[in-house]
Each structure stands twice: as C-alpha cells, then as structure tokens.
Design a protein around this motif. Structure first.
Motif, mmCIF file in Angstrom:
data_model
loop_
_atom_site.group_PDB
_atom_site.id
_atom_site.type_symbol
_atom_site.label_atom_id
_atom_site.label_comp_id
_atom_site.label_asym_id
_atom_site.label_seq_id
_atom_site.Cartn_x
_atom_site.Cartn_y
_atom_site.Cartn_z
ATOM 1 N N ILE A 9 4.040 6.170 0.321
ATOM 2 C CA ILE A 9 2.658 5.659 0.466
ATOM 3 C C ILE A 9 2.738 4.099 0.655
ATOM 4 N N PRO A 10 2.452 3.458 1.735
ATOM 5 C CA PRO A 10 2.812 2.299 2.160
ATOM 6 C C PRO A 10 2.056 1.257 1.633
ATOM 7 N N GLY A 11 0.920 1.626 1.024
ATOM 8 C CA GLY A 11 0.128 0.726 0.253
ATOM 9 C C GLY A 11 -0.749 -0.309 0.924
ATOM 10 N N ASP A 12 -1.452 -1.252 0.547
ATOM 11 C CA ASP A 12 -2.097 -2.244 1.397
ATOM 12 C C ASP A 12 -1.645 -3.563 0.918
ATOM 13 N N GLY A 13 -2.436 -4.625 1.566
ATOM 14 C CA GLY A 13 -1.586 -6.282 1.495
ATOM 15 C C GLY A 13 -0.408 -6.070 1.776
ATOM 16 N N VAL A 14 0.428 -6.701 0.940
ATOM 17 C CA VAL A 14 1.876 -6.672 1.456
ATOM 18 C C VAL A 14 2.566 -5.340 1.336
ATOM 19 N N GLY A 15 1.815 -4.323 0.886
ATOM 20 C CA GLY A 15 2.625 -3.118 0.598
ATOM 21 C C GLY A 15 3.322 -2.761 1.778
ATOM 22 N N PRO A 16 2.582 -2.444 3.109
ATOM 23 C CA PRO A 16 3.489 -1.873 4.175
ATOM 24 C C PRO A 16 4.944 -2.634 4.437
ATOM 25 N N GLU A 17 4.658 -3.982 4.434
ATOM 26 C CA GLU A 17 6.004 -4.634 4.680
ATOM 27 C C GLU A 17 7.051 -4.441 3.602
ATOM 28 N N LEU A 18 6.846 -4.494 2.323
ATOM 29 C CA LEU A 18 7.547 -4.108 1.385
ATOM 30 C C LEU A 18 8.236 -2.815 1.439
ATOM 31 N N ALA A 19 7.409 -1.834 1.696
ATOM 32 C CA ALA A 19 7.564 -0.247 2.028
ATOM 33 C C ALA A 19 8.706 -0.223 3.166
ATOM 34 N N ALA A 20 8.426 -0.859 4.103
ATOM 35 C CA ALA A 20 9.480 -0.785 5.252
ATOM 36 C C ALA A 20 10.655 -1.088 4.986
ATOM 37 N N LYS A 64 6.880 16.530 -5.053
ATOM 38 C CA LYS A 64 7.148 16.358 -6.533
ATOM 39 C C LYS A 64 8.030 14.845 -6.605
ATOM 40 N N ILE A 65 7.987 14.218 -5.553
ATOM 41 C CA ILE A 65 8.422 12.771 -5.600
ATOM 42 C C ILE A 65 7.933 11.920 -4.560
ATOM 43 N N ALA A 66 7.418 10.817 -5.262
ATOM 44 C CA ALA A 66 6.865 9.896 -4.336
ATOM 45 C C ALA A 66 7.284 8.358 -4.415
ATOM 46 N N ILE A 67 7.159 7.464 -3.240
ATOM 47 C CA ILE A 67 7.459 6.219 -3.666
ATOM 48 C C ILE A 67 6.201 5.427 -3.069
ATOM 49 N N LYS A 68 5.840 4.576 -3.781
ATOM 50 C CA LYS A 68 4.757 3.902 -3.350
ATOM 51 C C LYS A 68 4.687 2.097 -3.350
ATOM 52 N N ALA A 69 4.282 1.612 -2.215
ATOM 53 C CA ALA A 69 4.253 0.279 -2.477
ATOM 54 C C ALA A 69 2.689 -0.102 -2.918
ATOM 55 N N PRO A 70 2.543 -1.390 -3.513
ATOM 56 C CA PRO A 70 1.301 -1.449 -4.266
ATOM 57 C C PRO A 70 0.074 -1.468 -3.627
ATOM 58 N N LEU A 71 -1.039 -1.113 -4.199
ATOM 59 C CA LEU A 71 -2.468 -0.898 -3.769
ATOM 60 C C LEU A 71 -3.437 -1.728 -4.557
ATOM 61 N N THR A 72 -4.285 -2.327 -3.571
ATOM 62 C CA THR A 72 -5.495 -3.435 -4.229
ATOM 63 C C THR A 72 -6.547 -2.471 -4.900
ATOM 64 N N THR A 73 -6.879 -3.278 -5.992
ATOM 65 C CA THR A 73 -8.060 -2.756 -6.914
ATOM 66 C C THR A 73 -8.971 -3.731 -6.823
ATOM 67 N N PRO A 74 -10.058 -3.514 -6.297
ATOM 68 C CA PRO A 74 -11.115 -4.665 -6.337
ATOM 69 C C PRO A 74 -11.734 -4.885 -7.643
ATOM 70 N N VAL A 75 -11.696 -5.963 -8.257
ATOM 71 C CA VAL A 75 -12.091 -6.435 -9.514
ATOM 72 C C VAL A 75 -13.452 -6.271 -9.633
ATOM 73 N N GLY A 76 -13.951 -5.659 -10.922
ATOM 74 C CA GLY A 76 -15.336 -5.510 -11.256
ATOM 75 C C GLY A 76 -16.209 -4.608 -10.531
#
Ligand code: NAD
Length: 361
Positions: A9-20, A64-76
C-alpha cells in the motif's frame, strides 16, 4: 527461488516516495517479491467513495502479509482512520515497535534498545463513542447514572474503554513469546490500575497470570505516568514493554523520541492471520513530492517483515546497510544532519540508493 506475494500500500502524502525507496531496498536483498499494489486513502476516497475499498482488505486476507506507507486521516471531519480500520478489520491485535539506537542518529540518548508491544483492538481506540447532545449520549448518561449512582454532565461526549481478558491474554502472551524468540530478558506491563480498577486492573491481573507461564523471563509492572518518567531518566532498565492501546500509542512516540525521532521508528501490526508492516510516523503531507523525508522507518519496517518471513540473513544484511549509511552520516536526509539546512543532505531516493550500494559490499 521462492517468491513472496506481498500487498504493498503506497499510501499518500510522502507515502509513495518512501514506499518506492523501501521496495527498492527489499528487492536489493535478493529475496523475491511479487508485489500486489493496492492504493487506499484520500485519493482513493475521491475515486471509489471509500478510503479503504474491500479489494485492499481482500488482498491482505489472501496474501496474509502487507507493507504500507503512511496514509492521511483528516482531523475532526471526514473518514475515520484507515490505519486503525485496517488493524481492526484484519484483527491485527499486536503492534510491535522496536526502538533501537543507531550510531550517528542525533539523539540525547545512546544505546536504547526497547521493544513496545501495543494492544491494537480494544481500549479507548475501539471506536465506541457517543457525540455530545445526541439522544444516544443522553440515554447512555441516564443509564450510567442509574447504575453507578454518579453524575455525568449532560453536555458530555462519551468514549468507551473496553478491556477484555481475551484481548489482554493474547497481547501479553505475544509479548512473552516475542521476548523468548528474540532472547529478551524482561517484560514490563504498563497500566493505570490504581485508578481504573475494572479495565487496567483486569489487564494487570491477567498479565500477572500469563507471566506465570514464562518463568524464564522476568516480569514487572509500572504505572504509566511513572513509566514515562523512568523511560526518560533510565531507559536502560527496560526491555519489552506491553501496553494497552492508548498508552501504547503515546509511549511509542516517547520511545521514538529517545532513538532520534519518527524518521527512524519502524513498526508492525501482527495478528493470527496476517501481518502489516508500517512506520510509526504519518504521511507528513506538507513534504509531499519533495523527495526530502527519511525513508529509514519504512525500510526498517521492511526489515521486520523479512524477519517475520524467516528471511533472517537478508533482514540482517539490510539492517546493517541502513546502520552503516546512518553511521557514515553522508548520504542521509536533512533530518539526520547536524544542521537541518546542510546542503549536503540527500533526498529520500538517494538515501535508499546509498543503502542498496552498501548491501552490495
Ligand atoms: P507525521 O508523522 O506525518 O509528521 C509530523 C512531522 O514529523 C513531519 O512534519 C516531519 O517534520 C516529521 N517526520 C515524519 N516522518 C518523517 C520522516 N520519514 N522523515 C523525517 N521527518 C519526518 O504526523 P502528523 O503531521 O501528525 O500526521 C500527518 C498525517 O498522517 C495525519 O493525517 C495522520 O492522521 C496521519 N498518520 C498516519 C499514520 C499511519 O499511516 N500509520 C500514523 C500517524 C499519522
């Protein structure tokens, strides 16, 4: 040669860069991966109407196995955290966060070697909440007042804290099994049983029972506020810490601070039917697309994944290469330089490449 089918899961924000960067490092170990790339989060919400489409969960259930870069959660507002939902949906009940010092990382502390085991499914994070002013909140307040004979202000919101014997038994057992497998000496259960007798008190009682089955490993407990002070004053006294969900979240960040910050703190969420590896840090959206942030935490989460897969030699080789690049302090991102404006700092991609080069030697 065996190839591992892994959900990425490449994530969003800086996620895809870190995942790559992490993907490239994992491939460079020589271990074969067959990546099942699954997008989730903010961008997916716009296209598919949900930030966590069923296909993502299905993929992890199958692989049964996954690696994930960060994902944004909108606040509130907006959707609830996909990160929390993934852990819940897949019953990834144990969050494992090793906090280890690497020479060359700028930190006030040296030689930290702690392991945080955080319960992931219960406690105030169970998502059982009642909004102030709703009929449900009013009904619950009335019931609680009737049953407990205590007053709750009518303009209160309520969050429920369930702690079960089942949930506690399995997390404490996980901590002891981990300690045994990785030859750690002590497990410390962290709680506030002095105040919350029927939740944290139950947790402590169950932890003591589980500990009796592991006479080879020392067991002790600490009250969470005292634990925080002790971790800052004498972290060397501690080894594996086992905590309920909320304390685990807070103490994880405290321990990430001891080892030099979020950029270097890896993590894993592990359950009976699978595991999801991810850094402790978030998606740092303001740095998106800048090729600037530190890929170490995501790469070290990959090291945890290699160990979980039984690829111990590859895990050690990759970890050594990361440690070597950090120790040299040359091809590292800005956050690892003494001066954050140091023009010799390299980007996310280049730090990943330096790690790959070290592995070749
Ligand atoms: P964050 O961890 O994204 O960033 C806070 C700050 O820490 C950044 O501004 C940056 O200065 C530093 N930082 C973080 N990662 C770094 C790295 N790899 N290298 C160098 N510096 C780094 O925390 P936040 O700003 O509170 O959260 C941003 C978003 O991420 C939120 O939507 C939050 O919900 C989400 N989040 C996701 C996860 C996850 O995916 N598991 C975890 C935590 C937060």
């Amino acid at each position: 040669m065996k190839s591992y089918r892994v959900t990425m899961i490449p994530g969003d924000g800086v996620g895809p860069e870190l995942a790559a960067a992490a993907q490239a490092c994992l491939e460079a170990t020589g271990v074969k991966f067959d990546w099942d790339i699954q997008t989730a989060g903010m961008d997916v919400m716009a296209q598919e109407g949900t930030p966590l489409p069923e296909r993502v969960l299905e993929s992890i259930r199958k692989n049964k196995i996954a690696i994930k870069a960060p994902l944004t959660t909108p606040v509130g507002t907006g959707f609830r955290s996909v990160n929390v939902a993934l852990r819940k949906e897949l019953d990834l009940y144990a969050c494992l966060r090793p906090c280890k010092s690497y020479e060359g990382v700028r930190s006030r502390y040296k030689n930290i070697d702690l392991v945080i085991v955080r319960e992931n499914t219960e406690d105030l994070y169970a998502g059982i909440e009642f909004q102030k002013g709703t009929p449900e909140a009013a009904e619950l307040i009335a019931q609680i007042e009737k049953l407990s004979k205590k007053k709750i202000r009518p303009d209160s919101g309520l969050s429920i804290k369930p702690i079960s014997v089942t949930g506690t038994e399995r997390i404490v057992k996980f901590a002891f099994e981990y300690a045994r497998q990785y030859k750690r000496k002590k497990v410390t259960a962290v709680h506030k049983a002095s105040i919350m007798k029927f939740t944290d008190g139950l947790y402590l009682e169950v932890a003591r029972e589980v500990a009796k089955k592991y006479p080879d490993i020392e067991f002790e407990d600490r009250i969470v506020d005292n634990m925080c002070m002790q971790l800052v004053q004498k972290p060397e006294l501690y080894d594996v810490l086992v905590l309920t969900n909320l304390y685990g979240d807070i103490v994880s960040d405290l321990c990430a601070g001891l080892i030099g910050g979020l950029g270097v703190a890896p993590g894993a969420n592990i359950g009976t039917n699978g595991a999801l590896f991810e850094a402790t840090h978030g998606s740092a959206p303001k740095y998106k697309g800048l090729n600037k942030l530190n890929p170490t935490a995501v790469i070290l989460s990959g090291v945890l994944m290699l160990r979980y897969l039984g690829e111990t030699e590859a895990a050690e080789r990759l970890e050594r290469a990361v440690a070597e690049v950090i120790r040299e302090g040359k091809n590292v991102t800005y956050d690892m330089k003494a001066d954050r404006n140091d023009p010799t700092a390299v980007g996310t991609k280049e730090m990943g490449e330096a790690i790959i080069e070290k592995m070749g030697k």
